[in-house]
Write a protein that holds these residues in place. Structure first.
Motif, short mmCIF file in Angstrom:
data_model
loop_
_atom_site.label_atom_id
_atom_site.label_comp_id
_atom_site.label_asym_id
_atom_site.label_seq_id
_atom_site.Cartn_x
_atom_site.Cartn_y
_atom_site.Cartn_z
N GLU A 114 0.91 -0.97 0.02
CA GLU A 114 -0.08 0.03 -0.02
C GLU A 114 0.88 1.18 -0.01
O GLU A 114 1.67 1.45 0.91
N THR A 156 -4.78 -1.51 -7.96
CA THR A 156 -3.95 -2.33 -7.66
C THR A 156 -3.16 -2.90 -8.66
O THR A 156 -4.24 -3.15 -9.83
N PRO A 216 -4.27 5.06 -3.82
CA PRO A 216 -5.70 5.52 -3.84
C PRO A 216 -5.48 6.65 -4.73
O PRO A 216 -4.55 7.40 -4.81
N SER A 239 -0.87 -0.93 -4.07
CA SER A 239 -2.17 -0.42 -4.27
C SER A 239 -2.04 1.17 -3.93
O SER A 239 -1.30 1.31 -3.07
N ASP A 242 -15.60 10.46 -6.82
CA ASP A 242 -15.05 9.58 -5.82
C ASP A 242 -13.84 8.69 -5.78
O ASP A 242 -13.25 8.51 -7.13
N ALA A 243 -13.20 8.73 -4.92
CA ALA A 243 -11.52 8.20 -4.71
C ALA A 243 -11.85 6.74 -5.05
O ALA A 243 -12.84 6.24 -4.70
N ILE A 244 -10.83 6.02 -5.76
CA ILE A 244 -10.57 4.61 -6.00
C ILE A 244 -9.38 4.22 -5.56
O ILE A 244 -8.25 5.04 -5.16
N THR A 245 -9.27 3.14 -5.27
CA THR A 245 -7.91 2.40 -5.13
C THR A 245 -7.70 1.39 -6.26
O THR A 245 -8.40 0.53 -6.65
N PHE A 255 -12.22 3.74 -2.86
CA PHE A 255 -11.31 3.98 -1.54
C PHE A 255 -11.94 3.70 -0.31
O PHE A 255 -13.16 4.24 -0.18
N GLN A 256 -11.28 2.96 0.40
CA GLN A 256 -11.84 2.69 2.06
C GLN A 256 -10.74 3.30 3.19
O GLN A 256 -9.55 3.16 2.81
N LEU A 257 -11.34 4.08 3.92
CA LEU A 257 -10.45 4.65 4.85
C LEU A 257 -10.04 3.61 5.94
O LEU A 257 -10.71 2.84 6.17
N PHE A 272 0.99 5.52 -1.07
CA PHE A 272 0.49 6.87 -1.25
C PHE A 272 1.22 7.98 -1.98
O PHE A 272 2.36 7.69 -2.45
#
Length: 159
Positions: free
Chosen positions: A23, A130, A73, A71, A125-128, A157-159, A25
Motif C-alpha cells: 500500500e 492495484t 488511492p 495499491s 469518488d476516490a478509488i484504489t 477507496f476505503q479509509l 500513497f
C-alpha cells in the motif's frame, strides 16, 4: 497420489503466503529529500494558458518502486473507454487534476491500463488501484506521467 496431494498442499500454502500488494500513497512517489513543486494552490480558472502548464516535467521518480505490486488511492481522469467501462486512465492525487486545474508534476500522475476495463460510477469518488507499477514516462494530450501501471483491480477507496 499421496505425493500429488503433498505438492498440491505445498503449492496452496505458498499461494496463501504470497505477498499482498504494497500500500503506497502519493508522497511515496516523490524521492526522499526532493522539494516538490505544487501548482494546485496557484491554479486559476481565468483561462490564461500559463495556468494550464504542467510544472516540473523533470520531477524525479522513486526508481525502487519499478516492478512492484502496489495499491494506490486516487481519482480518475478517463482516457479510453465508453460511458460504462474505461480501459485507460490517469490516476491523480486530487479531484479535478488535468481537467479543472493544471496537471500536477509527472511524479504525481500514474498512467493506468486495465485489460478488460472497469466501470467507474463517479469521477468525484476516490478509488484504489492495484497492479504492477513501472517507472516510465507516458505522454498524452492532458499530461506527462512519471509512472505507468498495469492494473489488476480497482475498488472504491476505503479509509
Amino acid at each position: 497420489m499421496r505425493f500429488l496431494t503433498l505438492i498440491l498442499f505445498t503449492l496452496l500454502s505458498f499461494l496463501g503466503y504470497a505477498a499482498a500488494p504494497k500500500e503506497i500513497f502519493w508522497e511515496d512517489l516523490i524521492p526522499k529529500g526532493h522539494v516538490q513543486i505544487s501548482n494546485q494552490d496557484a491554479a486559476s480558472h481565468d483561462g490564461a494558458d500559463q495556468n494550464w502548464v504542467q510544472p516540473d516535467l523533470n520531477a524525479p521518480v522513486v526508481k525502487s518502486l519499478d516492478g512492484q505490486s502496489v495499491s494506490l488511492p486516487g481519482f480518475v481522469v478517463p482516457l479510453e473507454g465508453d460511458s460504462e467501462i474505461i480501459t485507460e486512465f490517469l490516476l491523480v492525487p486530487y479531484f479535478g487534476a488535468c481537467i479543472h486545474v493544471p496537471p500536477p508534476p509527472p511524479n504525481q500522475i500514474v498512467h493506468v491500463k486495465i485489460k478488460n476495463g472497469v466501470p467507474i460510477d463517479s469521477l468525484y469518488d476516490a478509488i484504489t488501484v492495484t497492479g504492477v507499477i513501472k517507472v516510465e514516462t507516458w505522454k498524452g494530450e492532458l499530461a506527462q506521467t512519471g509512472y505507468t501501471m498495469q492494473a489488476v483491480g480497482v475498488a472504491p477507496f476505503q479509509l
